[in-house]
Structures are given as C-alpha cells and as structure tokens.
Design a protein around this motif. Structure first.
Motif, mmCIF file in Angstrom:
data_model
loop_
_atom_site.group_PDB
_atom_site.id
_atom_site.type_symbol
_atom_site.label_atom_id
_atom_site.label_comp_id
_atom_site.label_asym_id
_atom_site.label_seq_id
_atom_site.Cartn_x
_atom_site.Cartn_y
_atom_site.Cartn_z
ATOM 1 N N ARG A 176 -7.443 1.953 -6.020
ATOM 2 C CA ARG A 176 -7.976 2.448 -4.756
ATOM 3 C C ARG A 176 -8.843 1.414 -4.033
ATOM 4 O O ARG A 176 -9.211 1.599 -2.897
ATOM 5 C CB ARG A 176 -8.754 3.739 -5.008
ATOM 6 C CG ARG A 176 -7.819 4.900 -5.293
ATOM 7 C CD ARG A 176 -8.500 6.083 -5.949
ATOM 8 N NE ARG A 176 -7.594 7.216 -6.056
ATOM 9 C CZ ARG A 176 -6.616 7.321 -6.948
ATOM 10 N NH1 ARG A 176 -6.398 6.348 -7.811
ATOM 11 N NH2 ARG A 176 -5.842 8.398 -6.981
ATOM 12 N N TYR A 202 -3.340 0.633 -3.619
ATOM 13 C CA TYR A 202 -2.823 -0.718 -3.430
ATOM 14 C C TYR A 202 -2.218 -1.219 -4.731
ATOM 15 O O TYR A 202 -2.726 -0.933 -5.817
ATOM 16 C CB TYR A 202 -3.952 -1.658 -2.986
ATOM 17 C CG TYR A 202 -4.623 -1.177 -1.730
ATOM 18 C CD1 TYR A 202 -4.073 -1.441 -0.481
ATOM 19 C CD2 TYR A 202 -5.802 -0.435 -1.785
ATOM 20 C CE1 TYR A 202 -4.669 -0.979 0.676
ATOM 21 C CE2 TYR A 202 -6.409 0.026 -0.634
ATOM 22 C CZ TYR A 202 -5.831 -0.246 0.593
ATOM 23 O OH TYR A 202 -6.422 0.221 1.734
ATOM 24 N N VAL A 234 -5.317 6.581 -0.559
ATOM 25 C CA VAL A 234 -4.706 5.292 -0.270
ATOM 26 C C VAL A 234 -4.829 4.442 -1.532
ATOM 27 O O VAL A 234 -5.905 4.359 -2.136
ATOM 28 C CB VAL A 234 -5.414 4.603 0.913
ATOM 29 C CG1 VAL A 234 -4.869 3.200 1.118
ATOM 30 C CG2 VAL A 234 -5.269 5.435 2.171
ATOM 31 N N THR A 290 1.904 -4.437 4.295
ATOM 32 C CA THR A 290 1.046 -4.475 5.474
ATOM 33 C C THR A 290 0.326 -5.810 5.553
ATOM 34 O O THR A 290 -0.010 -6.411 4.521
ATOM 35 C CB THR A 290 0.054 -3.301 5.483
ATOM 36 O OG1 THR A 290 -0.643 -3.295 6.731
ATOM 37 C CG2 THR A 290 -0.940 -3.386 4.346
ATOM 38 N N ARG A 313 -7.666 2.969 6.870
ATOM 39 C CA ARG A 313 -7.140 3.509 5.618
ATOM 40 C C ARG A 313 -7.962 3.031 4.424
ATOM 41 O O ARG A 313 -8.144 3.762 3.454
ATOM 42 C CB ARG A 313 -5.678 3.084 5.418
ATOM 43 C CG ARG A 313 -4.719 3.781 6.359
ATOM 44 C CD ARG A 313 -3.273 3.381 6.105
ATOM 45 N NE ARG A 313 -2.774 4.143 4.966
ATOM 46 C CZ ARG A 313 -2.289 3.598 3.852
ATOM 47 N NH1 ARG A 313 -2.216 2.297 3.716
ATOM 48 N NH2 ARG A 313 -1.852 4.359 2.869
ATOM 49 N N ALA A 314 -8.461 1.797 4.473
ATOM 50 C CA ALA A 314 -9.226 1.243 3.356
ATOM 51 C C ALA A 314 -10.596 1.909 3.199
ATOM 52 O O ALA A 314 -11.124 1.986 2.096
ATOM 53 C CB ALA A 314 -9.403 -0.268 3.539
ATOM 54 N N ASN A 364 0.371 5.937 -0.800
ATOM 55 C CA ASN A 364 -0.545 7.043 -1.066
ATOM 56 C C ASN A 364 -0.270 7.562 -2.473
ATOM 57 O O ASN A 364 0.890 7.662 -2.881
ATOM 58 C CB ASN A 364 -0.363 8.177 -0.057
ATOM 59 C CG ASN A 364 -0.875 7.773 1.302
ATOM 60 O OD1 ASN A 364 -0.121 7.252 2.112
ATOM 61 N ND2 ASN A 364 -2.149 7.969 1.539
ATOM 62 N N GLU A 407 -5.147 -0.288 9.028
ATOM 63 C CA GLU A 407 -5.353 -0.566 7.609
ATOM 64 C C GLU A 407 -6.833 -0.644 7.259
ATOM 65 O O GLU A 407 -7.223 -0.288 6.149
ATOM 66 C CB GLU A 407 -4.616 -1.831 7.200
ATOM 67 C CG GLU A 407 -3.113 -1.707 7.302
ATOM 68 C CD GLU A 407 -2.526 -0.495 6.572
ATOM 69 O OE1 GLU A 407 -3.014 -0.135 5.481
ATOM 70 O OE2 GLU A 407 -1.559 0.095 7.102
ATOM 71 N N TRP A 429 -1.663 0.691 -9.692
ATOM 72 C CA TRP A 429 -2.130 1.145 -8.382
ATOM 73 C C TRP A 429 -3.634 1.353 -8.459
ATOM 74 O O TRP A 429 -4.127 2.007 -9.378
ATOM 75 C CB TRP A 429 -1.433 2.439 -7.982
ATOM 76 C CG TRP A 429 0.021 2.213 -7.709
ATOM 77 C CD1 TRP A 429 1.051 2.406 -8.578
ATOM 78 C CD2 TRP A 429 0.596 1.720 -6.505
ATOM 79 N NE1 TRP A 429 2.246 2.067 -7.981
ATOM 80 C CE2 TRP A 429 1.989 1.640 -6.697
ATOM 81 C CE3 TRP A 429 0.072 1.337 -5.272
ATOM 82 C CZ2 TRP A 429 2.866 1.204 -5.714
ATOM 83 C CZ3 TRP A 429 0.955 0.896 -4.295
ATOM 84 C CH2 TRP A 429 2.332 0.837 -4.514
ATOM 85 N N THR A 487 0.840 -1.182 0.000
ATOM 86 C CA THR A 487 0.000 0.000 0.000
ATOM 87 C C THR A 487 0.879 1.238 0.000
ATOM 88 O O THR A 487 2.057 1.181 0.351
ATOM 89 C CB THR A 487 -0.966 0.004 1.202
ATOM 90 O OG1 THR A 487 -1.858 1.113 1.098
ATOM 91 C CG2 THR A 487 -0.227 0.051 2.523
ATOM 92 N N LEU A 536 -9.144 -2.091 -2.300
ATOM 93 C CA LEU A 536 -8.338 -3.136 -1.660
ATOM 94 C C LEU A 536 -8.623 -4.514 -2.239
ATOM 95 O O LEU A 536 -7.727 -5.348 -2.343
ATOM 96 C CB LEU A 536 -8.580 -3.130 -0.141
ATOM 97 C CG LEU A 536 -7.889 -4.211 0.678
ATOM 98 C CD1 LEU A 536 -6.376 -4.167 0.489
ATOM 99 C CD2 LEU A 536 -8.256 -4.072 2.145
ATOM 100 N N ALA A 563 -6.147 -5.675 -4.838
ATOM 101 C CA ALA A 563 -4.720 -5.722 -4.495
ATOM 102 C C ALA A 563 -4.180 -7.145 -4.590
ATOM 103 O O ALA A 563 -4.897 -8.122 -4.364
ATOM 104 C CB ALA A 563 -4.509 -5.191 -3.077
#
Length: 99
Positions: free
Chosen positions: A31, A22, A20, A65, A84-85, A13, A81, A29, A11, A33, A36
C-alpha cells in the motif's frame, strides 16, 4: 513518431479491501508507493504487468502509470495518481493520517 517511454509503476486495487496497491520487485502488493518497483524499460514493464495482472486472487484492475524517481521512491507525475496514493479527501484517516 512514437512517444518515448517514461518511468512507470504497476498499480491496482486490492480485491477484498479495495485499497490502492502497488507491485514490488518481489511480486508482492503493498500500500506504500515508496516500495513500488519503478520500471524504466518498456518491454520489462509490459512483462511485469502481465505477471501482476495474473494475481487475480489479490487484485483487480492492474495498470501501468507514469511516475518519476523521487528521493523516497517513485513519485506521481499526475494528479490522479497523487490522489490515489494519499487516499480519499473527504476526511482525515488512513494514509492521510500517516502524512
């Protein structure tokens, strides 16, 4: 005795927006999760982190993470986390509006 490796995701930014993000299997990348890449091998995770960290034109602060395998992709095992998700908790918007 060394601690056993547990599943992880990478993860970071987003560089411009600060969102955030992933890392995925296709070196993108996202957004979400659920998209990921879940890493289950320590050597692979370390190598993937080096690849992800090299994308300094897209992200800042990449790190591994802990996650668990869930029905809909990786699932946070720590409060930080999970927070953050789902995004900021000060008002209902963005990622929170989608849940």
């Amino acid at each position: 005795m060394p601690k056993a490796f547990t599943p992880k995701v990478i993860t970071a930014n987003a560089l411009i927006e600060g969102d955030v993000v992933y890392f995925t299997e296709s070196n993108d990348w996202v957004r979400d999760l659920a998209q990921a890449e879940l890493l289950t091998d320590e050597a692979v995770a370390d190598a993937r982190l080096i690849e992800a960290s090299a994308q300094q034109d897209k992200i800042v602060g990449a790190y591994l993470t802990d996650m668990a395998a869930g029905d809909n992709g990786p699932k946070p095992v720590h409060f930080r986390e999970d927070f953050r998700a789902t995004g900021p908790s000060n008002y209902f918007h963005g990622k929170q509006a989608a849940h």
